[in-house]
Design an enzyme around this catalytic site. Structure first.
Site, PDB file in Angstrom:
ATOM      1  N   GLY A  14       0.793  -1.233   0.000  1.00 55.32           N
ATOM      2  CA  GLY A  14       0.000   0.000   0.000  1.00 55.32           C
ATOM      3  C   GLY A  14       0.820   1.274   0.000  1.00 55.32           C
ATOM      4  O   GLY A  14       1.997   1.267  -0.337  1.00 55.32           O
ATOM      5  N   SER A  15       0.172   2.362   0.419  1.00 58.39           N
ATOM      6  CA  SER A  15       0.764   3.702   0.337  1.00 58.39           C
ATOM      7  C   SER A  15       1.908   3.885   1.331  1.00 58.39           C
ATOM      8  O   SER A  15       1.896   3.327   2.429  1.00 58.39           O
ATOM      9  CB  SER A  15      -0.317   4.741   0.608  1.00 58.39           C
ATOM     10  N   THR A  16       2.880   4.738   0.940  1.00 54.90           N
ATOM     11  CA  THR A  16       4.000   5.050   1.824  1.00 54.90           C
ATOM     12  C   THR A  16       3.566   5.840   3.056  1.00 54.90           C
ATOM     13  O   THR A  16       4.321   5.943   4.010  1.00 54.90           O
ATOM     14  CB  THR A  16       5.087   5.860   1.082  1.00 54.90           C
TER      15      THR A  16
END
Lengths: 395, 133
Positions: B61-63
């Site tokens: 997923g997103s950082t």
């Protein structure tokens, strides 16, 4: 990963907390990707700037990192939550303004330029070919790797900050010849003229090749704006860090076109557009500027609305540095006189103003993804001219 | 039983194992105000990861996920230690900025053996994980 004695000292905390944490981050990433050593970078670009995205913990973390730490290379940052000179018209609440200014001031205390833009390559931070850099903001990463021929991995906001503080990054992936190797040949069998078509092309390629690097044939001439939309789509939909274009990008001759071939024709492009169009009964806002609008896009908009009166809300978002150029050229006045709004330092996705909008028409395939995902609203993607036409006629 | 591993972030922790066979996305997948996994259809959906030795293959997923780990840690809701099959930067950076011990590259045997509730010792500094049944 090999560390010099100086780098070991930083890791041991001899230069303070911020540098130590930064080194721990680079060492861990180097370990994960089996980098052999750290290499010097010539610039950095950091994401995770809007208070809306990073929250109180993010602010706290940045402040801890900033204690007695300064960046070692020229460093720019992504957009924040509002236009620094025009927050009143944006109707941003006081608490948000204070928090956001706290973030920006913290970055500035570290010696970072408050460029507040996702398109640093237009004016604020343009690397040279062959330079190693550490950039976050996925669309800018893909653009500078591909079109400029600078070398950067896809950094996060935190790893880009760590790299900026140390002036170094682990050598792996896109910093190596092998890491820039294309995997698929894409044969484009139609001529693309409009910027939004390049966004759709990136969207279609992402679907097929995932985050691998494409080698694209069939794009005869182009410009940085069109490449911006291609890069933004590839980065958003598949995490592709780079593309090569035969006859156009600086490194295509260093690689053979891959054997695995995929064709994209006119019909594919129009099918792509259909997938980027929700049912929108009434357009609430027309938005241009994802990624931030260039001076030539602002000129085009200005010419289209000059002396006319807009029927729909038109918002253009851009970098402060581009905004200043556009003021000098009289473009901002023309757009504002027609009833449009031009904002610098921010965009609809990272600003709280995006939360009040019910539907958007835009020319950006990247914006389609985030407006639906983050703001959960219907979006319709069309070309710049069509978007402005809708804003003028209200239809 | 003792296993060799690779240190991603230093430290020492003892606690109860919580095992996921699937990747974890901290941004959108874990509620930062409760420490409960909220990703629909995730094998650990509805389960609290706080103060556990959290064992999962890798992050996804997103950082922004790194900041979610920090947020959990500041509220005392983070796992005591993180054990991955393969570390990736989102979780690794999250562990570093939150001072959570983290290791990876354990042998397959470890993942076959370990189960929820088992007592685990993570000695990241010495690159060792012990399972006490």
């Amino acid at each position: 990963m090999y560390l010099t004695r100086e780098e070991e000292k930083i890791l041991d905390g001899e230069y303070g907390y911020g540098y130590k944490k930064a080194m721990e981050i680079l060492v861990a990433i180097g370990k994960i990707y089996e980098a052999d050593r750290l290499i010097d970078i010539s610039s950095a670009h950091i994401s995770g700037v809007s208070y809306k995205n990073i929250g109180d913990e993010g602010v706290e973390f940045l402040k801890e990192m900033a204690k007695n730490s300064r960046v070692r290379v020229p460093t720019t940052i992504n957009p924040g939550g509002f236009d620094l000179n025009n927050w009143k018209r944006m109707n941003i609440d006081r608490r948000f303004i204070e928090k956001q200014m706290d973030v920006i001031n913290t970055f500035q205390a570290m010696g970072i330029k408050p460029s507040l833009s996702c398109t640093p390559y237009y004016n604020d931070n343009l690397p040279n070919r062959g330079e190693h850099v550490a950039w976050a903001e996925s669309s800018a990463v893909t653009l500078v790797n591909s079109l400029i021929g600078a070398y950067t991995n896809r950094e996060s906001g935190i790893s880009a900050l760590a790299a900026a503080l140390l002036g170094k990054t682990p050598r792996y992936g896109l910093h190596t010849y092998e890491g820039r190797m294309p995997k698929y040949t894409i044969k484009l069998k139609t001529r693309l003229n409009k910027m939004s078509e390049y966004g759709v092309l990136g969207y279609l390629i992402s679907d097929i090749i995932g985050n691998n690097i494409p080698y694209i044939k069939g794009i005869k001439n182009s410009d940085i704006d069109k490449m911006k939309y291609l890069a933004a789509s590839l980065a958003t939909y598949a995490g592709t860090p780079m593309f090569h274009i035969e006859g156009l990008t600086p490194e295509y001759m260093e690689y053979e076109p891959p054997k695995e071939k995929i064709s994209i024709d006119e019909e594919d492009i129009s099918k792509g557009f259909k997938r980027l169009r929700d049912v929108v009964n009434s357009v609430d806002m027309v938005w241009i500027g994802c990624p931030h609008a260039s001076i030539s896009e602002i000129k085009t908009i200005s010419n289209l609305v000059k002396g006319k009166s807009l029927k729909k809300k038109l918002v253009v978002t851009t970098a402060r540095s581009t905004y200043k150029l556009a003021v000098q050229q009289g473009f901002i006045d023309e757009i504002e006189n027609a009833g449009g709004e031009v904002y610098a330092d921010t965009c609809i996705i990272v600003s709280p103003i995006g939360e009040k909008i019910r539907s958007i028409m835009t020319n950006s395939a990247k914006a389609f993804y985030y407006l639906r995902g983050v703001n959960n609203i219907p979006v319709y993607v069309a070309d710049l001219e069509e978007c402005i036409e809708t804003a003028l006629t209200g239809e | 039983m003792k296993f060799k591993c690779r240190k991603i972030n230093g430290g020492y922790a003892e606690g109860e194992a919580l095992v996921s066979n699937e990747a974890i996305s901290f941004y959108g997948g874990v509620d930062p105000s409760t420490g409960i996994i909220i990703e629909k259809g995730h094998p650990l959906e509805g389960i609290k990861i706080s103060n556990k030795i959290l064992i999962f293959p890798y992050g996804k997923g997103s950082t922004v996920g790194s900041y979610i780990i920090l947020r959990l840690a500041r509220r005392g809701l983070a796992p005591k230690a993180i054990v991955n099959l393969y570390a990736e930067p989102i979780v690794a950076v999250g562990a570093i900025i939150s001072e959570i011990p983290m290791v990876d590259q354990l042998p397959k045997k470890f993942f076959n053996l370990v189960n929820n509730g088992m007592k685990i010792i993570v000695d990241a500094d010495n690159e060792a994980v012990e399972v006490i049944e």
